[in-house]
Design a protein around this motif. Sequence first.
Motif, mmCIF file in Angstrom:
data_model
loop_
_atom_site.group_PDB
_atom_site.id
_atom_site.type_symbol
_atom_site.label_atom_id
_atom_site.label_comp_id
_atom_site.label_asym_id
_atom_site.label_seq_id
_atom_site.Cartn_x
_atom_site.Cartn_y
_atom_site.Cartn_z
ATOM 1 N N ASP A 116 -23.743 11.393 -7.151
ATOM 2 C CA ASP A 116 -24.508 12.542 -7.628
ATOM 3 C C ASP A 116 -24.880 13.500 -6.498
ATOM 4 O OD1 ASP A 116 -26.237 10.910 -6.290
ATOM 5 O OD2 ASP A 116 -27.791 10.889 -7.832
ATOM 6 N N GLY A 117 -24.139 13.445 -5.405
ATOM 7 C CA GLY A 117 -24.404 14.342 -4.290
ATOM 8 C C GLY A 117 -23.924 15.755 -4.583
ATOM 9 N N PRO A 118 -24.127 16.685 -3.647
ATOM 10 C CA PRO A 118 -23.685 18.072 -3.839
ATOM 11 C C PRO A 118 -22.167 18.126 -3.996
ATOM 12 C CG PRO A 118 -24.295 17.680 -1.549
ATOM 13 C CD PRO A 118 -24.722 16.477 -2.313
ATOM 14 N N PRO A 119 -21.639 19.151 -4.715
ATOM 15 C CA PRO A 119 -20.197 19.224 -4.936
ATOM 16 C C PRO A 119 -19.402 19.345 -3.643
ATOM 17 C CG PRO A 119 -21.284 21.270 -5.618
ATOM 18 C CD PRO A 119 -22.363 20.259 -5.367
ATOM 19 N N VAL A 120 -19.967 20.042 -2.653
ATOM 20 C CA VAL A 120 -19.303 20.208 -1.355
ATOM 21 C C VAL A 120 -20.357 20.177 -0.265
ATOM 22 C CG1 VAL A 120 -17.725 21.605 0.036
ATOM 23 C CG2 VAL A 120 -17.617 21.762 -2.457
ATOM 24 N N GLN A 121 -20.032 19.537 0.830
ATOM 25 C CA GLN A 121 -20.885 19.634 2.000
ATOM 26 C C GLN A 121 -20.023 19.561 3.251
ATOM 27 O OE1 GLN A 121 -23.755 16.460 1.882
ATOM 28 N NE2 GLN A 121 -22.246 14.833 2.064
ATOM 29 N N LEU A 122 -20.603 19.929 4.386
ATOM 30 C CA LEU A 122 -19.888 19.907 5.659
ATOM 31 C C LEU A 122 -20.229 18.645 6.432
ATOM 32 C CD1 LEU A 122 -20.313 23.610 6.842
ATOM 33 C CD2 LEU A 122 -18.226 22.516 6.015
ATOM 34 N N VAL A 123 -19.216 18.079 7.061
ATOM 35 C CA VAL A 123 -19.392 16.903 7.907
ATOM 36 C C VAL A 123 -18.808 17.247 9.271
ATOM 37 C CG1 VAL A 123 -18.913 14.446 8.203
ATOM 38 C CG2 VAL A 123 -19.129 15.400 5.898
ATOM 39 N N THR A 124 -19.568 17.017 10.334
ATOM 40 C CA THR A 124 -19.125 17.358 11.688
ATOM 41 C C THR A 124 -19.049 16.105 12.540
ATOM 42 O OG1 THR A 124 -20.162 19.536 11.503
ATOM 43 C CG2 THR A 124 -19.592 18.792 13.717
ATOM 44 N N TYR A 125 -17.981 16.000 13.327
ATOM 45 C CA TYR A 125 -17.789 14.874 14.238
ATOM 46 C C TYR A 125 -17.568 15.401 15.655
ATOM 47 C CZ TYR A 125 -17.104 11.693 10.292
ATOM 48 O OH TYR A 125 -17.277 10.937 9.154
ATOM 49 N N GLY A 126 -18.165 14.670 16.615
ATOM 50 C CA GLY A 126 -17.877 14.961 18.012
ATOM 51 C C GLY A 126 -18.810 15.963 18.653
ATOM 52 N N VAL A 127 -20.020 16.138 18.099
ATOM 53 C CA VAL A 127 -20.951 17.095 18.692
ATOM 54 C C VAL A 127 -21.381 16.654 20.080
ATOM 55 C CG1 VAL A 127 -23.233 18.135 18.487
ATOM 56 C CG2 VAL A 127 -21.785 17.931 16.468
ATOM 57 N N THR A 128 -21.648 15.356 20.233
ATOM 58 C CA THR A 128 -22.060 14.825 21.531
ATOM 59 C C THR A 128 -20.889 14.125 22.197
ATOM 60 O OG1 THR A 128 -22.741 12.671 20.669
ATOM 61 C CG2 THR A 128 -24.368 14.452 20.595
ATOM 62 N N ARG A 129 -20.996 13.939 23.513
ATOM 63 C CA ARG A 129 -19.945 13.249 24.252
ATOM 64 C C ARG A 129 -19.783 11.812 23.750
ATOM 65 N NH1 ARG A 129 -17.526 14.441 28.954
ATOM 66 N NH2 ARG A 129 -19.033 16.130 29.312
ATOM 67 N N ASP A 130 -20.916 11.141 23.448
ATOM 68 C CA ASP A 130 -20.848 9.759 22.968
ATOM 69 C C ASP A 130 -20.138 9.687 21.625
ATOM 70 O OD1 ASP A 130 -22.143 8.869 25.197
ATOM 71 O OD2 ASP A 130 -24.123 8.721 24.249
ATOM 72 N N GLU A 131 -20.457 10.645 20.734
ATOM 73 C CA GLU A 131 -19.824 10.623 19.427
ATOM 74 C C GLU A 131 -18.337 10.948 19.539
ATOM 75 O OE1 GLU A 131 -20.718 13.568 16.232
ATOM 76 O OE2 GLU A 131 -21.474 11.804 15.161
ATOM 77 N N ALA A 132 -17.977 11.878 20.434
ATOM 78 C CA ALA A 132 -16.570 12.205 20.641
ATOM 79 C C ALA A 132 -15.804 10.973 21.106
ATOM 80 C CB ALA A 132 -16.424 13.337 21.651
ATOM 81 N N ARG B 289 -14.876 19.891 12.187
ATOM 82 C CA ARG B 289 -15.760 20.005 11.020
ATOM 83 C C ARG B 289 -14.899 19.898 9.763
ATOM 84 N NH1 ARG B 289 -19.816 24.718 11.413
ATOM 85 N NH2 ARG B 289 -20.870 23.150 12.696
ATOM 86 N N LEU B 290 -15.402 19.126 8.794
ATOM 87 C CA LEU B 290 -14.678 18.876 7.549
ATOM 88 C C LEU B 290 -15.499 19.339 6.359
ATOM 89 C CD1 LEU B 290 -13.863 15.080 8.166
ATOM 90 C CD2 LEU B 290 -12.453 17.003 8.886
ATOM 91 N N THR B 291 -14.805 19.789 5.318
ATOM 92 C CA THR B 291 -15.464 19.919 4.019
ATOM 93 C C THR B 291 -15.300 18.588 3.289
ATOM 94 O OG1 THR B 291 -13.427 20.868 3.080
ATOM 95 C CG2 THR B 291 -15.164 22.401 3.758
ATOM 96 N N GLU B 292 -16.361 18.156 2.666
ATOM 97 C CA GLU B 292 -16.370 16.927 1.872
ATOM 98 C C GLU B 292 -16.557 17.364 0.414
ATOM 99 O OE1 GLU B 292 -18.382 12.937 3.058
ATOM 100 O OE2 GLU B 292 -19.871 14.101 1.944
ATOM 101 N N GLU B 293 -15.472 17.309 -0.332
ATOM 102 C CA GLU B 293 -15.417 17.946 -1.656
ATOM 103 C C GLU B 293 -15.204 16.899 -2.745
ATOM 104 O OE1 GLU B 293 -12.321 21.111 -3.833
ATOM 105 O OE2 GLU B 293 -12.175 20.674 -1.682
ATOM 106 N N ARG B 294 -16.146 16.791 -3.665
ATOM 107 C CA ARG B 294 -15.989 15.888 -4.802
ATOM 108 C C ARG B 294 -15.117 16.568 -5.850
ATOM 109 N NH1 ARG B 294 -20.410 15.020 -2.098
ATOM 110 N NH2 ARG B 294 -21.436 12.987 -2.045
ATOM 111 N N VAL B 295 -13.965 15.977 -6.137
ATOM 112 C CA VAL B 295 -13.007 16.594 -7.053
ATOM 113 C C VAL B 295 -13.385 16.253 -8.487
ATOM 114 C CG1 VAL B 295 -10.584 16.808 -7.713
ATOM 115 C CG2 VAL B 295 -11.203 16.410 -5.307
ATOM 116 N N GLY B 296 -13.639 17.282 -9.287
ATOM 117 C CA GLY B 296 -13.950 17.098 -10.699
ATOM 118 C C GLY B 296 -12.721 17.321 -11.556
ATOM 119 N N ASP B 297 -12.707 18.414 -12.302
ATOM 120 C CA ASP B 297 -11.563 18.769 -13.136
ATOM 121 C C ASP B 297 -10.369 19.059 -12.227
ATOM 122 O OD1 ASP B 297 -9.689 19.806 -14.855
ATOM 123 O OD2 ASP B 297 -11.029 21.270 -15.786
#
Length: 328
Positions: A75-91, A103-111
């Motif tokens: 039941d989350g939002p239809p689309v949201q942004l997900v980002t990876y690698g902002v910090t050196r540790d995360e990269a 940066r990725l779009t995270e899109e729940r596919v409906g119809d």
Amino acid sequence: MDSVDLNVLRSVLAWRRAGQRVVLYSVVQTWGSAPRPPGAMLALRGDGVVIGSVSGGCIEDDLIARLQDGRLPEDGPPVQLVTYGVTRDEAARFGLPCGGTLRLTEERVGDPAWVAELLARCEAHEIVARELDLTTGEVTLSGASKTDTLTFDGERLRAIYGPRWRLLLIGAGQLSRYVAEMARLLDFEVLICDPRKEFVYGWEEQHGRFVPGMPDEAVLNIQTDERTAIVALTHDPRLDDMALLTALNSRAFYIGALGSRVNSQKRRENLATLGLAPQAIERLHGPIGLHIGSHTPAEIALSLMAEIVAIKNGVDLLQKKPLQATVS
């Protein structure tokens, strides 16, 4: 877009029609070094099955973990942004080189109706733009041109989708079999035309689809476009030149013919006597392939496909065969 990503959308369509939950990820922005370019896609099914790629593997693992540990509620939002690698540790954690960020779009596919329409239009060799509204999740499709590129302004994503690249081979001899296999591995749709029935034996369906008729008819019947390459490989000028007369006036991005330097020059002279304009003849690649010292059919096929892929990707042909090289 890469036609490999069309396979992602085919799976999205099949999964949604089967009632499966599907989340579609698209790379929309990158900074520094990133494993996959903007436009790359990955689909995640409700049971954790994935198809496609947005990185070298570590980010895919985290996307699956988001589903499994509840960070991706239905039941989350239809689309949201997900980002990876902002910090050196995360990269470093996600295998992003040199501090790269994506940066990725995270899109729940409906119809999935838009998926079906997009795939149908690509099969009809159209170039299509898909616009995604990140606020509402609404998708709209429209026509696009080959010069259009992905755009993202933080609120709307406009991605470009096109048909598979195609390779039409004139001739079904031994060399064509090697070329067809390599082209298929490179995700080209392979088409073959050879009116000589003696050469058809032994071809299997996975090598490509035969186009009936004479070579010039085949060039016209497939509706040659800017995503089509045509190569004449029969070594018979009655067949090769027949195809070239039509192909060199088409929109094909690559047109080549097998032959040595001497034979290639004779072919150009013959095409001129047949009325082909000089600017059309200049489009002909012959001898075909990059200069890798090729001799065997497999090496010649590798040389040819390397040249075709380089031109497809807009790369200068620094390793083009010198004039004294021959291919026979």
